[in-house]
Scaffold this motif. Structure first.
Motif, mmCIF file in Angstrom:
data_model
loop_
_atom_site.group_PDB
_atom_site.id
_atom_site.type_symbol
_atom_site.label_atom_id
_atom_site.label_comp_id
_atom_site.label_asym_id
_atom_site.label_seq_id
_atom_site.Cartn_x
_atom_site.Cartn_y
_atom_site.Cartn_z
ATOM 1 N N ALA A 35 8.816 9.636 -4.019
ATOM 2 C CA ALA A 35 7.736 10.578 -3.740
ATOM 3 C C ALA A 35 8.253 11.844 -3.072
ATOM 4 N N TRP A 36 7.419 12.852 -3.107
ATOM 5 C CA TRP A 36 7.640 14.088 -2.367
ATOM 6 C C TRP A 36 6.532 14.234 -1.333
ATOM 7 N N PHE A 37 6.947 14.574 -0.139
ATOM 8 C CA PHE A 37 6.036 14.956 0.929
ATOM 9 C C PHE A 37 6.463 16.327 1.426
ATOM 10 N N ARG A 38 5.588 16.977 2.154
ATOM 11 C CA ARG A 38 5.949 18.255 2.754
ATOM 12 C C ARG A 38 5.328 18.373 4.129
ATOM 13 N N GLN A 39 5.975 19.163 4.941
ATOM 14 C CA GLN A 39 5.498 19.364 6.298
ATOM 15 C C GLN A 39 5.719 20.804 6.704
ATOM 16 N N VAL A 48 2.629 14.961 -1.589
ATOM 17 C CA VAL A 48 2.644 15.948 -2.663
ATOM 18 C C VAL A 48 2.562 15.253 -4.015
ATOM 19 N N ALA A 49 3.481 14.314 -4.265
ATOM 20 C CA ALA A 49 3.516 13.641 -5.568
ATOM 21 C C ALA A 49 4.337 12.371 -5.456
ATOM 22 N N VAL A 50 4.042 11.431 -6.340
ATOM 23 C CA VAL A 50 4.775 10.165 -6.372
ATOM 24 C C VAL A 50 4.929 9.727 -7.819
ATOM 25 N N ILE A 51 6.032 9.046 -8.102
ATOM 26 C CA ILE A 51 6.274 8.554 -9.454
ATOM 27 C C ILE A 51 6.985 7.212 -9.389
ATOM 28 N N VAL A 91 8.861 22.227 4.756
ATOM 29 C CA VAL A 91 10.025 21.388 4.494
ATOM 30 C C VAL A 91 9.558 20.277 3.554
ATOM 31 N N TYR A 92 10.248 20.133 2.450
ATOM 32 C CA TYR A 92 9.902 19.122 1.459
ATOM 33 C C TYR A 92 10.852 17.938 1.597
ATOM 34 N N TYR A 93 10.269 16.761 1.623
ATOM 35 C CA TYR A 93 11.039 15.537 1.802
ATOM 36 C C TYR A 93 10.927 14.648 0.572
ATOM 37 N N CYS A 94 12.030 14.075 0.192
ATOM 38 C CA CYS A 94 12.056 13.022 -0.805
ATOM 39 C C CYS A 94 12.001 11.685 -0.078
ATOM 40 N N ALA A 95 11.225 10.761 -0.615
ATOM 41 C CA ALA A 95 11.089 9.455 0.006
ATOM 42 C C ALA A 95 11.088 8.373 -1.068
#
Length: 122
Positions: A35-39, A48-51, A91-95
């Protein structure tokens, strides 16, 4: 254990496009939801989005502008962002998480990248 790392951020003008990439490593990453998150400063981290193999979900506020894709052969994920706006700056985070559920809460993700800055100038 899963490791993820982001790349591709930077400065872009409003209306422009940017592609973020996330590379995963670890023996279960191909079966994991990513997924992508942002802060943004002073705000909570937001989805933001998940796959995953179950499909994909994108936040309603960006779904007409952002696309999430994944390459399971190379264990990479990408966020294709277009028509960027100053409010997308963050800031965009990959999780990644252990299983493949399409979770929207940051608390459901065990593995995080360091984050990468995206700045949209208006």
């Amino acid at each position: 254990q899963v490791q993820v790392a982001e790349s591709g951020g930077g400065l872009v003008q409003a209306g422009g496009s940017l592609r973020l990439s996330c590379e995963g490593a670890g023996r279960t990453v191909s079966r994991s939801a990513m997924a992508w998150f942002r802060q943004a400063p002073g705000k909570e981290r937001e989805f933001v989005a998940v796959i995953s193999l179950q499909g994909a979900r994108v936040q309603d506020s960006v779904k007409d502008r952002f696309i999430i894709t994944r390459d399971n052969i190379h264990n990479t994920m990408a966020l294709h962002m277009s028509d960027l706006r100053p409010e997308d700056s963050a800031v965009y985070y990959c999780a990644a998480r252990v299983d493949d559920g399409l979770e929207l809460s940051p608390s459901k993700y065990e593995y995080w990248g360091q984050g990468i800055q995206v700045t949209v100038s208006g």
